[in-house]
Design an enzyme around this catalytic site. Structure first.
Site, PDB file in Angstrom:
ATOM      1  N   ASP A 102       0.778  -1.250   0.038  1.00 48.98           N
ATOM      2  CA  ASP A 102      -0.007  -0.147   0.192  1.00 48.98           C
ATOM      3  C   ASP A 102       0.893   1.257  -0.069  1.00 48.98           C
ATOM      4  O   ASP A 102       2.026   0.997   0.643  1.00 48.98           O
ATOM      5  CB  ASP A 102      -0.689   0.094   1.278  1.00 48.98           C
ATOM      6  CG  ASP A 102      -1.815  -0.908   1.445  1.00 48.98           C
ATOM      7  OD1 ASP A 102      -2.077  -1.669   0.480  1.00 48.98           O
ATOM      8  OD2 ASP A 102      -2.266  -1.392   2.499  1.00 48.98           O
TER       9      ASP A 102
HETATM   10  N1  URA Z   1      -1.132  -5.845   4.106  1.00 51.39           N
HETATM   11  C1  URA Z   1      -1.413  -4.685   3.848  1.00 51.39           C
HETATM   12  O1  URA Z   1      -2.634  -4.310   4.548  1.00 51.39           O
HETATM   13  N2  URA Z   1      -1.141  -3.818   3.425  1.00 51.39           N
HETATM   14  C2  URA Z   1       0.007  -4.114   2.654  1.00 51.39           C
HETATM   15  O2  URA Z   1       0.631  -3.219   1.966  1.00 51.39           O
HETATM   16  C3  URA Z   1       0.432  -5.262   2.497  1.00 51.39           C
HETATM   17  C4  URA Z   1      -0.115  -6.340   3.357  1.00 51.39           C
END
Ligand code: URA
Length: 232
Positions: A102
């Site tokens: 993310d």
């Molecule tokens: N899980 C998440 O919530 N975000 C990420 O970036 C990776 C795994």
């Protein structure tokens, strides 16, 4: 592959530009001899503008992704590709990320132009563990580890339970979570399902390959030994 095509595929410029650059003597071998367009010089001996050229197809890169960067080749705002030389965005075959983090997650992010390698990393058969360091805004209750390990946890709007995941509680609001799959926003959704909220998330390892020693925004080209760590 002809030198013009090789340099164009590595993103140094268009074929026309590379033809001109070669004519102007920008491509040399390591002894300084000017190379011609049909040169058969080994890849590792070719210099462009006095610098060794980028690795051939089959490259794998590990980046320590900073917060605030999006895993996309084309999007608004800051992109993880902005942290690599511009020409890496133009490579053929394309250099894609292996999975995504993310925008507000930091840590280990892989890139490759090798489709077979990419599929090997994400294949359930390889079962590559991904380790996340998690900070929460409320203390852990104590029952999260059992729930995450159960293999029966269902996330909202999904039809398949999550694979068992290992939670190591480090402090009241800090934990280390190891996942064996990669669903959308998985870590944040897992904790949200327990009534908590992730305030800080970082991926520290993919397999046994970690980002320790890589500064934020830093990256390196993986050696065969580094690549093997992913599957060890
Ligand atoms: N899980 C998440 O919530 N975000 C990420 O970036 C990776 C795994």
């Amino acid at each position: 592959m002809r030198l013009v095509k090789l340099l164009a595929n590595l993103g140094y410029g268009s074929r026309k530009e590379m033809q001109q650059a070669i004519r102007n003597g920008w491509a040399t071998d390591k002894d300084g001899n000017t190379l011609k367009a049909d040169s058969k010089t080994p890849h590792e001996d070719i210099l462009f503008d006095d610098e060794p050229i980028d690795p051939a197809q089959g490259v794998v890169i590990l980046m320590n992704k900073p917060l605030g960067y999006t895993c996309s080749i084309k999007d608004h705002g800051r992109l993880v590709y902005d942290l690599l030389p511009d020409r890496y965005r133009l490579r053929k075959p394309v250099l894609s990320t292996i999975g995504r983090l993310d925008k507000e997650t930091s840590g280990a992010l892989l890139f490759t132009d090798d489709g077979t390698f990419l599929h090997r990393v994400i294949s359930p058969k390889s079962n590559v563990p991904k380790v996340y360091e998690v900070t929460l805004d409320r203390p852990l209750k104590g029952d999260e580890a059992a729930l995450f390990a159960s293999g029966e946890m269902m996330l909202e709007s999904e039809v398949k339970p999550l694979k068992p995941a290992e939670l190591e509680v480090l402090e009241e609001t800090h934990a280390r979570l190891t996942l064996h799959e990669g669903r959308y926003h998985q870590v944040r959704r897992m904790f949200a399902a327990t009534g908590n909220h992730v305030t800080d998330l970082s991926r520290s390892r993919i397999g046994a390959l970690g980002v320790a020693g890589l500064e934020e925004g830093g990256w390196k080209i993986l050696t065969e030994n580094d690549k093997a760590l992913i599957f060890s």
